[in-house]
Motif scaffolding. Structure first.
Motif, PDB file in Angstrom:
ATOM      1  N   GLN A 256       0.957  -1.299  -0.005  1.00 30.74           N
ATOM      2  CA  GLN A 256       0.121   0.040   0.166  1.00 30.74           C
ATOM      3  C   GLN A 256       0.826   1.531  -0.012  1.00 30.74           C
ATOM      4  N   MET A 257       2.103   1.104   0.118  1.00 31.85           N
ATOM      5  CA  MET A 257       3.218   2.330   0.219  1.00 31.85           C
ATOM      6  C   MET A 257       3.927   2.355  -0.937  1.00 31.85           C
ATOM      7  N   GLU A 258       3.789   3.781  -1.383  1.00 29.45           N
ATOM      8  CA  GLU A 258       4.648   3.927  -2.784  1.00 29.45           C
ATOM      9  C   GLU A 258       5.887   4.336  -2.333  1.00 29.45           C
ATOM     10  N   GLU A 259       6.430   4.556  -1.196  1.00 31.22           N
ATOM     11  CA  GLU A 259       7.623   4.826  -0.805  1.00 31.22           C
ATOM     12  C   GLU A 259       8.201   4.573   0.774  1.00 31.22           C
ATOM     13  N   VAL A 260       8.896   3.715   0.807  1.00 30.53           N
ATOM     14  CA  VAL A 260       9.541   2.990   2.284  1.00 30.53           C
ATOM     15  C   VAL A 260      10.611   3.657   2.455  1.00 30.53           C
ATOM     16  N   THR A 261      10.748   4.383   3.606  1.00 30.89           N
ATOM     17  CA  THR A 261      12.107   4.972   4.237  1.00 30.89           C
ATOM     18  C   THR A 261      12.772   4.229   5.287  1.00 30.89           C
ATOM     19  N   ALA A 262      11.997   3.541   6.214  1.00 29.49           N
ATOM     20  CA  ALA A 262      12.749   2.594   7.043  1.00 29.49           C
ATOM     21  C   ALA A 262      11.801   1.752   7.641  1.00 29.49           C
ATOM     22  N   MET A 263      12.440   0.625   8.188  1.00 27.38           N
ATOM     23  CA  MET A 263      11.531  -0.572   8.742  1.00 27.38           C
ATOM     24  C   MET A 263      12.450  -1.212   9.707  1.00 27.38           C
ATOM     25  N   SER A 264      11.742  -1.975  10.482  1.00 32.34           N
ATOM     26  CA  SER A 264      12.422  -3.028  11.415  1.00 32.34           C
ATOM     27  C   SER A 264      11.564  -4.287  12.018  1.00 32.34           C
ATOM     28  N   TRP A 265      12.013  -5.207  12.109  1.00 30.26           N
ATOM     29  CA  TRP A 265      10.994  -6.355  12.618  1.00 30.26           C
ATOM     30  C   TRP A 265      10.509  -5.773  14.128  1.00 30.26           C
ATOM     31  N   ALA A 266       9.234  -6.233  14.130  1.00 27.22           N
ATOM     32  CA  ALA A 266       8.845  -5.739  15.524  1.00 27.22           C
ATOM     33  C   ALA A 266       7.867  -7.020  16.111  1.00 27.22           C
ATOM     34  N   GLY A 267       8.453  -8.321  15.925  1.00 30.47           N
ATOM     35  CA  GLY A 267       7.899  -9.518  16.343  1.00 30.47           C
ATOM     36  C   GLY A 267       8.131 -10.697  15.467  1.00 30.47           C
ATOM     37  N   GLY A 268       7.725 -11.923  15.598  1.00 29.29           N
ATOM     38  CA  GLY A 268       7.798 -13.192  15.218  1.00 29.29           C
ATOM     39  C   GLY A 268       7.473 -12.849  13.499  1.00 29.29           C
TER      40      GLY A 268
ATOM     41  N   ARG B 207       5.586  -9.841  12.458  1.00 25.15           N
ATOM     42  CA  ARG B 207       5.319  -8.499  12.378  1.00 25.15           C
ATOM     43  C   ARG B 207       6.601  -7.230  12.064  1.00 25.15           C
ATOM     44  N   LEU B 208       6.469  -6.149  11.259  1.00 27.80           N
ATOM     45  CA  LEU B 208       7.387  -5.206  11.089  1.00 27.80           C
ATOM     46  C   LEU B 208       6.676  -3.873  11.305  1.00 27.80           C
ATOM     47  N   VAL B 209       7.577  -2.890  11.800  1.00 28.08           N
ATOM     48  CA  VAL B 209       7.245  -1.403  11.708  1.00 28.08           C
ATOM     49  C   VAL B 209       7.781  -0.943  10.599  1.00 28.08           C
ATOM     50  N   VAL B 210       7.128  -0.094   9.683  1.00 28.55           N
ATOM     51  CA  VAL B 210       7.308   0.512   8.341  1.00 28.55           C
ATOM     52  C   VAL B 210       6.922   1.840   8.392  1.00 28.55           C
TER      53      VAL B 210
ATOM     54  N   GLU C 274       1.893   6.407   1.415  1.00 26.19           N
ATOM     55  CA  GLU C 274       0.879   6.150   0.180  1.00 26.19           C
ATOM     56  C   GLU C 274       0.957   7.173  -0.758  1.00 26.19           C
ATOM     57  N   ALA C 275       0.412   6.897  -1.930  1.00 25.28           N
ATOM     58  CA  ALA C 275       0.657   7.564  -3.199  1.00 25.28           C
ATOM     59  C   ALA C 275      -0.156   8.809  -2.771  1.00 25.28           C
ATOM     60  N   GLY C 276       0.273  10.140  -3.039  1.00 26.32           N
ATOM     61  CA  GLY C 276      -0.037  11.241  -2.788  1.00 26.32           C
ATOM     62  C   GLY C 276      -0.276  11.308  -1.334  1.00 26.32           C
ATOM     63  N   GLY C 277       0.114  10.850  -0.368  1.00 22.31           N
ATOM     64  CA  GLY C 277      -0.138  10.947   1.053  1.00 22.31           C
ATOM     65  C   GLY C 277       1.041  11.486   1.746  1.00 22.31           C
ATOM     66  N   VAL C 278       0.942  11.612   3.152  1.00 21.75           N
ATOM     67  CA  VAL C 278       2.197  12.154   4.076  1.00 21.75           C
ATOM     68  C   VAL C 278       2.915  10.860   4.495  1.00 21.75           C
ATOM     69  N   GLN C 279       4.044  11.041   5.209  1.00 20.38           N
ATOM     70  CA  GLN C 279       4.730  10.193   5.855  1.00 20.38           C
ATOM     71  C   GLN C 279       4.144   9.494   7.037  1.00 20.38           C
ATOM     72  N   GLN C 280       3.871   8.304   7.302  1.00 22.23           N
ATOM     73  CA  GLN C 280       3.130   7.588   8.275  1.00 22.23           C
ATOM     74  C   GLN C 280       4.020   6.389   8.686  1.00 22.23           C
ATOM     75  N   LEU C 281       3.721   6.067  10.083  1.00 24.06           N
ATOM     76  CA  LEU C 281       4.160   4.705  10.711  1.00 24.06           C
ATOM     77  C   LEU C 281       3.114   3.916  10.806  1.00 24.06           C
ATOM     78  N   GLN C 282       3.727   2.461  10.393  1.00 21.46           N
ATOM     79  CA  GLN C 282       2.523   1.488  10.351  1.00 21.46           C
ATOM     80  C   GLN C 282       3.141   0.123  10.754  1.00 21.46           C
ATOM     81  N   TYR C 283       2.231  -0.519  11.358  1.00 22.18           N
ATOM     82  CA  TYR C 283       2.775  -2.178  11.505  1.00 22.18           C
ATOM     83  C   TYR C 283       1.942  -2.716  10.349  1.00 22.18           C
TER      84      TYR C 283
END
Length: 592
Positions: free
Chosen positions: A498-510, A512-515, A519-528
């Motif tokens: 769903q994201m057009e541009e990914v800046t950073a990420m990390s594993w956050a569980g077995g 799950r990741l935090v990213v 999204e296209a035309g959107g602002v930066q967001q943090l999401q699991y």
């Protein structure tokens, strides 16, 4: 309130939902469009076997239709496209086109897979005498309209899918082919295999059956189950629920009768971890039973952790980052005091731009400030810093080494972004000759970030192609020997489609990741997100401006740590807001 009548005892187990939604059967004289709409609505009900949805089908179509074979998830729809509705030439039937924008499918293994594109399926109706499931001739003006060509499987809007389905991680053990070759630890890692089950229809029993069915195809080559082949629930078992002491008894068929105690403990650990995160299950002990009802073995929480010792590495005593003096520093997991990390990487002997800490927190790896070299040093003593054989020859700093990453077996990973020689490198136990990892399907894309899961059988990559950065999840396969190892990453799949541009990420569980991304035309967001690419619902994160890096622990009780262009190093404790730590700092990391 009733003022008369008898009292009847009912089962009030915590797994039963308070409210279930059931569909409405077709009304007499319903038009073709009403039949199609009613059928689609019936697919969104809590009917375990889709009995009401089948009432909208002819008898023959009901026998052919396999709703559990697949679920198609649409962002918009399913819509009955009126521009593509037509009547059969002889007037005996109607054809409707169901359309929408497809975002994913769930197969008969319950595995979620991102599938971006247009969805279109034809639905055909005929007139049939009776109630639509009996005998009778079609055609003419008499009889009721029924669907004789339904869509394949179940088709749902995304909102209905999120309401009806629940993500669950099945647990298996890393197989020898994926974790040895002569250089692995003796205790195999436990690997989370995410699937989706129906939320309101006995999720405990569904999860147990899914585990006994084995791993999904994507992980099958690199994981093993301790459950014997052919094992299943005892015939006649319809539902499983814990007792009033939160103990779950699981009766198995004859294939389990001769299982040895050590193997049974491994089986029970798989089951315990699979069920532990089910909402409201509250299971504190699992007991496996033979076909005759006698106890095979039982396992509680402490015993389950002992049967999977590698899971202890998911915790962390400290969080780490690079300070304004380009040293590796650390802070306690529940405190704000910043101090240099022990050992040569925290002494300032070598200026660093990024670092990674082993999951045992006994060693660390650091990339030199110019991005050319990779060093490894102890966190337990001041022994000499070791310069590895990894070196980037890229002309520009931005094209040199990425932040490194340790897996749970003590192996080290790093990518060289040199346009003339782009490589993903692997160092057994953090040293020796670096092995170039073959990444199947990467083509000419560049790896900008690499993070390996604790189990070591999955790797998350931020890849850049044609100016777009996206998250990919790959399966790690190992072959060869300790003298001549071969490592490859295969079957890359979208991690955040769903994201057009990914800046950073990390594993956050077995699983799950935090990213961090847009999204296209959107602002930066943090999401699991799940490692299968699905978004984790009910886990919203507070906004943070200008995030360039983020770190999470597999232990969900520990705070997120991020680097913001405006606020420097910040932390997000569970249930709180982002809190500044230091203004000048970069490259936050947890062990891993």
């Amino acid at each position: 309130m009733p003022d008369s009548g008898g009292v009847e005892q009912v089962d009030a187990s915590p797994q039963e939902p308070r409210v279930q939604v059931f569909a409405v059967p077709p009304q007499e004289g319903a038009s073709p469009s009403e039949i199609v709409e009613g059928f689609l609505e019936a697919l969104t009900s809590d009917d375990p076997e889709f009995a009401t949805a089948r009432k909208y089908l002819t008898k023959e179509a009901s026998e052919r239709w396999e709703p559990k074979r697949s679920t198609t998830v649409l962002a918009d729809g399913p819509n009955a496209d009126s521009t593509r509705t037509r009547t059969d030439p002889d007037g005996s039937g109607y054809t409707y086109a169901l359309t929408g924008r497809m975002i994913a499918t769930v197969d008969d293994e319950h595995a979620y897979r991102s599938e971006q594109g247009k969805y279109s399926s034809l639905v055909h109706l005929v007139r049939q005498n009776g109630d639509g499931n009996g005998d009778g001739d079609s055609g003419g003006d008499g009889g009721e309209w029924r669907i004789d060509v339904p869509p394949s499987g179940v088709v749902l809007a995304q909102a209905d899918f999120e309401r009806l389905y629940l993500p669950v991680s099945k647990y298996f053990y890393a197989s020898p082919s994926s974790s040895d070759g002569g250089y692995a630890q003796s205790s195999p890692a436990m690997v989370a295999d995410p699937v989706y089950i129906r939320k309101r229809i006995d999720p405990v029993t569904q999860a147990v059956r899914a585990l006994l069915d084995g791993p999904t195809n994507w992980l099958d080559n690199v994981v093993d189950s301790r459950f014997p082949s052919g094992i299943a629930l005892k015939k006649g078992t319809k539902s499983l629920a814990p007792d009033d002491q939160n103990r779950l008894k699981v009766p198995l068929n004859e294939r389990a009768d001769a299982v040895k105690p050590d193997r049974c403990a491994k089986m029970a650990a798989q089951l315990f971890f699979t069920l532990r995160d089910l909402p409201a299950a509250g299971i504190e002990q699992v007991e496996l039973q033979r076909a005759n009802g006698t106890k095979l073995c039982a396992l509680d929480s402490d015993q389950a952790e002992a049967s999977a010792p590698n899971r202890a590495l998911s915790g962390a005593d400290y969080q780490y980052f690079i300070d304004d003096k380009h040293r590796l520093v650390r802070m306690p997991k529940n405190g704000d005091e910043v101090e240099p990390a022990p050992g040569p990487l925290g002494s300032g002997e070598r200026q660093l731009r990024s670092a990674a800490v082993s999951r045992a927190e006994d060693r660390a790896a650091g990339v030199s400030n110019d991005g050319r070299s990779l060093y490894v040093g102890s966190l337990l003593s001041d022994e000499r810093l070791e310069k590895t054989k990894v070196r980037s020859e890229a002309k520009q700093e931005k094209d040199r080494l990425t932040k490194p990453s340790w897996d749970g077996r003590g192996d080290l990973w790093v990518a060289d972004r040199d346009p003339r020689d782009q490589r993903l490198l692997w160092l057994a136990q953090g040293g020796g000759k670096p092995v170039e990892v073959k990444v199947v399907g990467l083509d000419d894309a560049r790896i900008n970030a690499v993070r390996v899961s604790a189990d070591g059988v999955r790797v998350a990559l931020i890849v850049e192609r044609d100016g777009r950065t996206e998250l990919k999840i790959g399966r790690v396969e190992r072959q060869g020997t300790s003298e001549d190892p071969e490592v490859s990453v295969v079957e890359l799949r979208p991690g955040a489609p769903q994201m057009e541009e990914v800046t950073a990420m990390s594993w956050a569980g077995g699983s799950r990741l935090v990213v961090v991304g847009k999204e296209a035309g959107g602002v930066q967001q943090l999401q699991y997100v799940q490692s299968d690419g699905s978004v984790v619902q009910d886990a919203a994160l507070p906004a943070l401006t200008g995030v360039t890096d983020i770190a999470a622990s597999e232990d969900e009780r520990l705070p997120l740590v991020a680097r913001s262009e405006e606020d420097g190093i910040v932390r997000l404790p569970p249930g709180a807001s982002w809190r500044p730590v230091v203004k000048d700092g970069t490259s936050p990391v947890y062990p891993g």
